[in-house]
Design an enzyme around this catalytic site. Structure first.
Site, PDB file in Angstrom:
ATOM      1  NE  ARG A  31     -17.824 -15.443  19.652  1.00  0.00           N
ATOM      2  CZ  ARG A  31     -17.956 -14.319  18.940  1.00  0.00           C
ATOM      3  NH1 ARG A  31     -17.069 -13.364  19.039  1.00  0.00           N
ATOM      4  NH2 ARG A  31     -18.989 -14.153  18.121  1.00  0.00           N
ATOM      5  CB  ILE A  33     -10.101 -20.463  25.099  1.00  0.00           C
ATOM      6  CG1 ILE A  33     -11.020 -21.368  25.894  1.00  0.00           C
ATOM      7  CG2 ILE A  33      -8.708 -20.395  25.700  1.00  0.00           C
ATOM      8  CD1 ILE A  33     -10.585 -22.837  25.875  1.00  0.00           C
ATOM      9  CG  HIS A 102      -2.409 -17.230  16.433  1.00  0.00           C
ATOM     10  ND1 HIS A 102      -1.336 -18.075  16.606  1.00  0.00           N
ATOM     11  CD2 HIS A 102      -2.438 -16.445  17.527  1.00  0.00           C
ATOM     12  CE1 HIS A 102      -0.754 -17.834  17.757  1.00  0.00           C
ATOM     13  NE2 HIS A 102      -1.385 -16.826  18.341  1.00  0.00           N
ATOM     14  CG  HIS A 104      -4.126 -12.387  19.048  1.00  0.00           C
ATOM     15  ND1 HIS A 104      -4.576 -13.077  20.159  1.00  0.00           N
ATOM     16  CD2 HIS A 104      -2.885 -12.869  18.791  1.00  0.00           C
ATOM     17  CE1 HIS A 104      -3.636 -13.935  20.556  1.00  0.00           C
ATOM     18  NE2 HIS A 104      -2.601 -13.821  19.750  1.00  0.00           N
TER      19      HIS A 104
HETATM   20  P1  5GP Z   1      -0.383 -16.407  21.267  1.00  0.00           P
HETATM   21  O1  5GP Z   1      -0.050 -16.173  22.716  1.00  0.00           O
HETATM   22  O2  5GP Z   1       0.343 -17.615  20.721  1.00  0.00           O
HETATM   23  O3  5GP Z   1      -0.253 -15.196  20.408  1.00  0.00           O
HETATM   24  O4  5GP Z   1      -1.942 -16.723  21.252  1.00  0.00           O
HETATM   25  C1  5GP Z   1      -2.477 -17.971  21.483  1.00  0.00           C
HETATM   26  C2  5GP Z   1      -3.910 -17.740  21.882  1.00  0.00           C
HETATM   27  O5  5GP Z   1      -4.605 -18.966  21.831  1.00  0.00           O
HETATM   28  C3  5GP Z   1      -4.081 -17.197  23.307  1.00  0.00           C
HETATM   29  O6  5GP Z   1      -4.692 -15.917  23.269  1.00  0.00           O
HETATM   30  C4  5GP Z   1      -4.938 -18.251  23.997  1.00  0.00           C
HETATM   31  O7  5GP Z   1      -5.884 -17.708  24.877  1.00  0.00           O
HETATM   32  C5  5GP Z   1      -5.592 -18.965  22.822  1.00  0.00           C
HETATM   33  N1  5GP Z   1      -5.923 -20.354  23.107  1.00  0.00           N
HETATM   34  C6  5GP Z   1      -5.138 -21.257  23.763  1.00  0.00           C
HETATM   35  N2  5GP Z   1      -5.778 -22.444  23.840  1.00  0.00           N
HETATM   36  C7  5GP Z   1      -6.984 -22.287  23.186  1.00  0.00           C
HETATM   37  C8  5GP Z   1      -8.070 -23.172  22.927  1.00  0.00           C
HETATM   38  O8  5GP Z   1      -8.077 -24.368  23.265  1.00  0.00           O
HETATM   39  N3  5GP Z   1      -9.132 -22.653  22.252  1.00  0.00           N
HETATM   40  C9  5GP Z   1      -9.169 -21.347  21.839  1.00  0.00           C
HETATM   41  N4  5GP Z   1     -10.271 -20.945  21.196  1.00  0.00           N
HETATM   42  N5  5GP Z   1      -8.147 -20.491  22.075  1.00  0.00           N
HETATM   43  C10 5GP Z   1      -7.069 -20.957  22.740  1.00  0.00           C
END
Ligand code: 5GP
Length: 122
Positions: A31, A33, A102, A104
């Protein structure tokens, strides 16, 4: 944190905790965060690539497994009846913050339109 290691590698290694919802030999789903929908799960390949384009070029089988894992998560989370969204943010304009590819998986409620920066963090 060096470029060679991201937060997600530490989650995969169980060095930092995460709410894991599904795992295969080569992927992990946990999940987010900071959820942006009622259900918001991240799916990562255990092997690190910077973004989805690099993953697709280097290992199409693994990309397919990431997408299959996302579909499995949707099924486990009860999202398949009403639908869900799968997003790969890629580099700066998309707001990618963690440079370990990753997916989403978002759903559980009606999602808004998306695209142009709203000036409110998304
Ligand atoms: P991006 O912005 O790179 O597409 O997505 C990174 C995602 O990682 C964000 O939605 C953010 O909330 C999530 N995220 C950042 N730090 C953590 C963490 O320590 N644990 C989890 N489970 N998600 C994280």
């Amino acid at each position: 944190m060096s470029d060679a290691e991201t937060l997600f590698e530490r989650i995969i290694a169980r060095e930092i905790p995460a709410d894991i919802v599904y795992e295969t030999d080569d992927t992990l789903a946990f999940r987010d965060i900071n959820p942006q929908a009622k259900t918001h799960v991240l799916v990562v390949p255990k092997k690190r690539y910077r973004n989805v384009a690099e993953l697709a070029a280097a290992d199409p089988r693994l990309l397919a497994e990431v997408v299959t894992t996302a579909a499995k998560v949707a099924e486990l989370e009860g999202l398949t009846r009403d639908g869900y969204r799968v997003v790969f943010n890629t580099d700066e304009h998309a707001g990618q913050t963690v440079f370990h590819v990753h997916a989403h998986v978002l759903g559980g409620e009606q999602l808004g339109f998306f695209g142009r920066y709203s000036g409110q963090g998304g």
